[in-house]
Write a protein that holds these residues in place. Structure first.
Motif, PDB file in Angstrom:
ATOM      1  N   PHE A  54      41.678  42.719  32.478  1.00  0.00           N
ATOM      2  CA  PHE A  54      41.496  42.145  33.768  1.00  0.00           C
ATOM      3  C   PHE A  54      42.610  43.236  34.622  1.00  0.00           C
ATOM      4  CE2 PHE A  54      39.658  38.581  31.936  1.00  0.00           C
ATOM      5  CZ  PHE A  54      38.772  38.365  32.642  1.00  0.00           C
TER       6      PHE A  54
ATOM      7  N   VAL B  81      44.152  38.989  43.214  1.00  0.00           N
ATOM      8  CA  VAL B  81      43.618  38.166  42.371  1.00  0.00           C
ATOM      9  C   VAL B  81      43.346  39.072  41.032  1.00  0.00           C
ATOM     10  CG1 VAL B  81      42.313  36.704  44.039  1.00  0.00           C
ATOM     11  CG2 VAL B  81      41.408  39.210  43.415  1.00  0.00           C
ATOM     12  N   TRP B  82      42.863  38.670  39.933  1.00  0.00           N
ATOM     13  CA  TRP B  82      42.565  39.156  38.763  1.00  0.00           C
ATOM     14  C   TRP B  82      40.892  39.555  38.860  1.00  0.00           C
ATOM     15  CZ3 TRP B  82      46.403  41.457  36.087  1.00  0.00           C
ATOM     16  CH2 TRP B  82      47.535  40.562  35.784  1.00  0.00           C
TER      17      TRP B  82
ATOM     18  N   MET C 195      44.955  43.481  38.546  1.00  0.00           N
ATOM     19  CA  MET C 195      45.315  42.919  39.858  1.00  0.00           C
ATOM     20  C   MET C 195      44.843  43.730  40.947  1.00  0.00           C
ATOM     21  SD  MET C 195      47.078  40.098  40.882  1.00  0.00           S
ATOM     22  CE  MET C 195      48.236  39.733  39.701  1.00  0.00           C
TER      23      MET C 195
ATOM     24  N   ALA D 151      42.368  33.590  35.803  1.00  0.00           N
ATOM     25  CA  ALA D 151      41.332  34.361  36.496  1.00  0.00           C
ATOM     26  C   ALA D 151      40.116  33.827  36.491  1.00  0.00           C
ATOM     27  CB  ALA D 151      41.522  35.534  35.732  1.00  0.00           C
TER      28      ALA D 151
END
Length: 967
Positions: free
Chosen positions: A113, A77-78, A115, A622
């Motif tokens: 952002f 996920v970001w 990961m 995101a």
């Protein structure tokens, strides 16, 4: 007795020792390690199932089937990362993204952002299973040691070899060159029967020159066609004309492939060099004694064993005074290695010279490691598949480079050479295959799915080894091209035999291939547990393919002992176990491999749904919920490098930058202690082995392998002894570097169906190049000596006397017809063409080759397999009398029972009077003069085409034939 080929599939492991103890241990180790990998894979089934489950990563969608069950994380996920530095993601641009928004003040704002992997792979259950695998492998390694020792005994007892009966004396007095003295020493002290004794001397330069001379003669023979004059004068005349007529292209060709002018020049230089080297004084370097029973050998070694340094310092008080050689020398006695493993030309090279050579070749090998690592890194930028292919190609090609480097080194036996080769190839393959791929792969790509990431690269490397390497080995394109295309078109039987001989292989290279796969498996098993099954399958297929190759396509190799298997197990197997513990501990400390640590703050500007664009230009979504914590960049890699910590510990996490979960911290703490203990045990093993090496310098130990089988040496059907020889790429069989007058055929491990052993005896060449009886002693002292005293045979002569009994190898054997011999055989071995026994013609060296010699396509052998009395002897046979048939002369008579009228043989102009070794042969000199005059009178200018195409006219052949004198 009917014979049949070994079956590549159904031949049992117990029979693989027939190819040598080292080969048998290789296949037994290969099978055992494949079984160990299979059991380790079964132990890791819980981890495989966990990684492939919904709990870890939603069943790993879109992951290659063979990569399922690995630690690949598809749940990513970001997350907000306001302070993440962009430059830290230069090699992982797909893990950094951004978007722009407008602040309440109307200004543009960039939101960063990163990961994050949400998979938890460092649980206590996963760690315990991995630790169980480590414990099993440690126990299996100990069991493998015991298993190999048992197999050594089994293979040794199944096959009786010369090693079982022989000793090696490493420090003989320099003047102790007579085998009779050594026989007398051992028989008077121990009451044994000495069956064979070989004394080697430091004449490697002489033997090398003689071998090269044989090769030059062989090349000249292959270039001469039927009808060409086969004497030195004609060759010299032709060589001068060719060199005079050469243009630019001809000169360039001669640099690449020497023609007759260059070969004749080289032959002249070698003749002069050999004549000089033969007159030097040489000293004894090694002595090999073979006794009639195993118990005799074991008793002598047990009584006389001392350390090399004890013998070097000649500590006479360390041994029974009765066992001092000549009453003053402490002998360094040890069990001899197999005859086929002795490197006869390197026995006299000093230890310091060997170390210098080893250092230079090792540095060159390390340079190749660095160069290939750079190439793999550059190729890796274009894709993991290309990097895997580059690694596979490098692993295939580097053994060739390593063999070239090792050939430069001087080793007393093939065992030392193979160990050196093993180290070079193993280090190269380990570094390039496992370590380099880890270094060049970004840390944050460790668990990422896709062709450009770590685990995919590992799988591709295994696939290349499993498919590409084995397929190429089965197809064997180079050898098949030689066999099916070049061999049928060869110009001689010798050349065809060489092309049909097969691919050369080394046990060292096969062991490194096995240890490479094992090392790669242990290195990555923490994050790829199913690799144990892949390794087991790969090793099993390698077992089948190697069995096929060794029985169908590979050239026979020296009969190595257990040293390579022991060396591999002690040093490289234990290093692989240490790598498993050490790397696994750092792997578990690196989870989740995203270099993100949580902050205690939340940034409201990130709340909401966003479309972000990563560093590669890819767009994705995101979602940041209210009160979701932000992250900052933190280096999770605490292995070798800037943040290196050993042993690994959860305390290595910087304050305010913790990424480990509580179970992970407990697991890392345990694994850190375990890895330190394992590394300490492995280090202790290495220290102990080094200590033992130093201890053996001063005190020797001897433990025979297996029981005494109660079989005498002379009763073994197929056995060889220690006969100095040198291998040549021009000849199918080795050239002999010792006078074989006094040995029997039974102690040779090879037999040429077309030629007798004396054809390969290089001592004949020196006798041809030195003149007369006065040089007999020079020829005798220029070479090492070998004697064979079979049980119930003739007694040995007194020390200092030459043996009176010549070997059966020199005696004539009954044969209905004799085949002709080639020109090179004539000038090398002083052997004459014999078509019918007891009839002869006086050989005229100026005659063309279509008389008495076979150059018509080289179809027939160039040596008479039935003639056993080639070219030995000084002295004179009475003219007009038939050669004696029953009694044996006191001196060696080369024409004994040959049917050749020695008194009327003309000398070869190639040697001048050197062949006229029987003083007072005036008739022979007269004939020689007439032959020379006849040759000069009938000479004509030969063109290049005459020699290259064999297109001599009938007139030239007739003129040449007229010069022959029939007696």
């Amino acid at each position: 007795i009917p014979t049949k080929l070994y079956s590549p599939i159904f031949t049992p492991l117990s029979q693989m020792g027939d190819f040598g103890l080292g080969v048998g241990l290789y296949f037994s180790s290969l099978r055992a390690i494949a079984l160990i990998s299979l059991i380790a894979g079964l132990i890791n089934l819980p981890n495989i199932l966990y990684f492939a489950s919904d709990v870890y990563s939603a069943s790993q969608p879109d992951v290659n089937f063979l990569l399922k069950g690995s630690a690949i994380c598809t749940e990513q996920v970001w997350v907000p990362c306001p302070t993440c530095p962009i430059d830290e993601y230069e090699k992982s641009r797909d893990r950094i993204a951004g978007t722009t928004t407008v602040t309440p003040d109307g200004e543009l704002q960039t939101l960063i952002f990163a990961m994050k992997n949400t998979c938890d792979g460092a649980t206590m259950n996963v760690g315990i299973v991995n630790l169980a695998s480590l414990g099993f492998i440690i126990l299996a390694t100990l069991a493998l040691s015991s298993y190999q020792k048992r197999k050594v005994v089994v293979f040794d007892e199944q096959e009786q070899t010369a090693q079982d009966y022989s000793i090696e004396i490493c420090n003989p007095p320099h003047d102790a060159t007579e085998p009779e003295e050594w026989k007398q020493f051992f028989e008077s002290r121990f009451g044994v029967h000495t069956t064979c004794c070989t004394v080697t001397i430091d004449n490697d330069l002489l033997v090398t020159a003689l071998a090269e001379r044989r090769e030059v003669l062989h090349q000249i023979e292959e270039k001469i066609k039927e009808g060409a004059a086969a004497n030195t004068l004609s060759l010299s005349e032709y060589a001068a004309k060719v060199e005079h007529r050469r243009g630019l292209i001809g000169n360039i060709k001669s640099r690449i492939a020497p023609g007759i002018p260059e070969l004749v020049d080289r032959l002249t230089v070698l003749n002069q060099k050999i004549q000089g080297l033969a007159q030097q004084n040489y000293r004894a370097t090694k002595v090999f004694c073979t006794f009639e029973t195993e118990s005799m050998q074991r008793d002598i070694i047990s009584e006389m064993k001392v350390g090399p340094m004890t013998a070097r310092m000649n500590s006479v008080h360390a041994i029974n005074p009765n066992l001092l050689f000549r009453g003053e020398t402490v002998l360094d006695v040890r069990e001899a290695e197999e005859p086929s493993t002795i490197r006869w030309m390197d026995l006299d090279v000093s230890w310091s010279s060997r170390m210098k050579q080893l250092c230079v070749t090792t540095l060159i090998s390390l340079a190749f490691v660095v160069a290939v690592a750079v190439i793999v890194a550059l190729v890796r930028a274009h894709g993991a598949a290309y990097a895997a292919l580059a690694i596979s190609i490098a692993n295939t090609l580097f053994p060739m480079v390593a063999k070239i480097l090792t050939d430069v080194e001087a080793h007393a036996s093939e065992t030392g050479k193979q160990c050196s080769l093993f180290v070079k190839i193993a280090i190269f393959r380990w570094v390039v295959t496992a370590i380099v791929i880890t270094i060049i792969t970004p840390f944050m790509s460790t668990l990422t799915n896709g062709p450009d990431h770590l685990l995919q690269s590992i799988w591709l490397i295994f696939f290349a080894d499993l498919v590409t390497s084995n397929a190429l080995q089965i197809m064997d394109p180079v050898s098949n091209f030689k066999r099916h295309f070049l061999a049928p078109r060869a110009k001689s039987q010798e050349r065809m035999n060489l092309l049909m001989s097969g691919t050369e292989y080394t046990i060292a290279e096969r062991f490194t291939n096995m240890t490479k796969q094992l090392f790669l498996t242990f290195y990555y098993c923490a994050i790829y547990p199913s690799i144990f099954f892949i390794c087991a399958v790969t090793l099993f297929i390698t077992y089948i393919v190697d069995k096929f190759s060794i029985m169908r396509s590979w050239k026979p190799a020296p009969m190595l002992g257990a040293s390579i298997a022991k060396f591999s197990r002690i040093y490289f197997m234990t290093t692989s176990v240490a790598a498993l513990a050490l790397v696994s501990s750092y792997m578990f400390s690196g989870f989740p491999f995203d270099n993100l640590c949580a902050d205690n703050t939340s940034h409201s500007a990130y709340y909401g749904n966003w479309q972000v664009t990563d560093g590669n230009g890819q767009t994705s979504s995101a979602v940041v919920v209210s009160n979701q914590r932000s992250y900052h960049f933190c280096n999770q890699y605490i292995g070798p490098g800037q943040n290196f910590v050993f042993p690994v510990s959860p305390n290595a996490q910087p304050s305010g930058s913790k990424w480990m979960t509580s179970p992970q911290e407990q697991l890392v703490g345990i694994y850190g202690i375990v890895s330190a203990v394992v590394l300490g045990l492995v280090g202790a093993v290495f220290v102990y082995r080094i200590f033992r090496l130093f201890q053996k310098l001063f005190s020797a130990s001897f433990k025979p392998a297996g029981d005494d089988q109660g079989i005498n040496f002379s009763e073994v059907g197929t056995i060889s002894s220690y006969i100095p020889q040198v291998k040549s790429e021009q000849f199918t069989y080795p050239l002999l570097a010792v006078n074989i007058d006094y040995v029997g055929e039974s102690i040779f491990d090879w037999n040429d169906p077309a030629r007798s052993h004396s054809y390969y005896d290089l001592t004949r060449d020196v006798e041809q190049l030195l003149k007369g009886d006065e040089n007999e002693e020079i020829c005798y002292r220029a070479f090492g000596q070998i004697r064979h005293w079979p049980p119930n045979g003739p007694d040995a002569v007194e020390v200092g006397e030459k043996p009176r009994q010549r070997s059966s190898l020199r005696r004539s054997k009954e044969s209905a017809y004799k085949r002709n011999v080639s020109w090179s055989s004539k000038v090398t071995c002083k052997t004459y063409s014999k078509d019918v026994p007891m009839t002869h013609e006086s050989f005229n060296a100026n005659a063309s080759t279509n008389q008495g010699m076979n150059f018509d396509g080289h179809a027939a052998p160039i040596f008479d397999p039935h003639t056993q009395n080639e070219a030995r002897g000084f002295g004179k046979q009475n003219e007009g009398q038939a050669p004696p048939q029953a009694s044996t002369p006191q001196h060696f008579d080369q024409y004994q029972n040959s049917g050749v009228d020695e008194a009327n043989q003309n000398p070869d102009p190639f040697y001048g009077d050197s062949q006229n070794q029987y003083g007072g042969n005036d008739g022979g000199s007269e004939n020689s003069s007439q032959s020379s005059s006849s040759s000069e009178g009938s000479g004509r200018d030969y063109s290049d085409e005459d020699y290259e195409e064999g297109s001599f006219s009938e007139e030239s052949r007739t003129a040449s034939e007229d010069s022959r004198q029939i007696t």
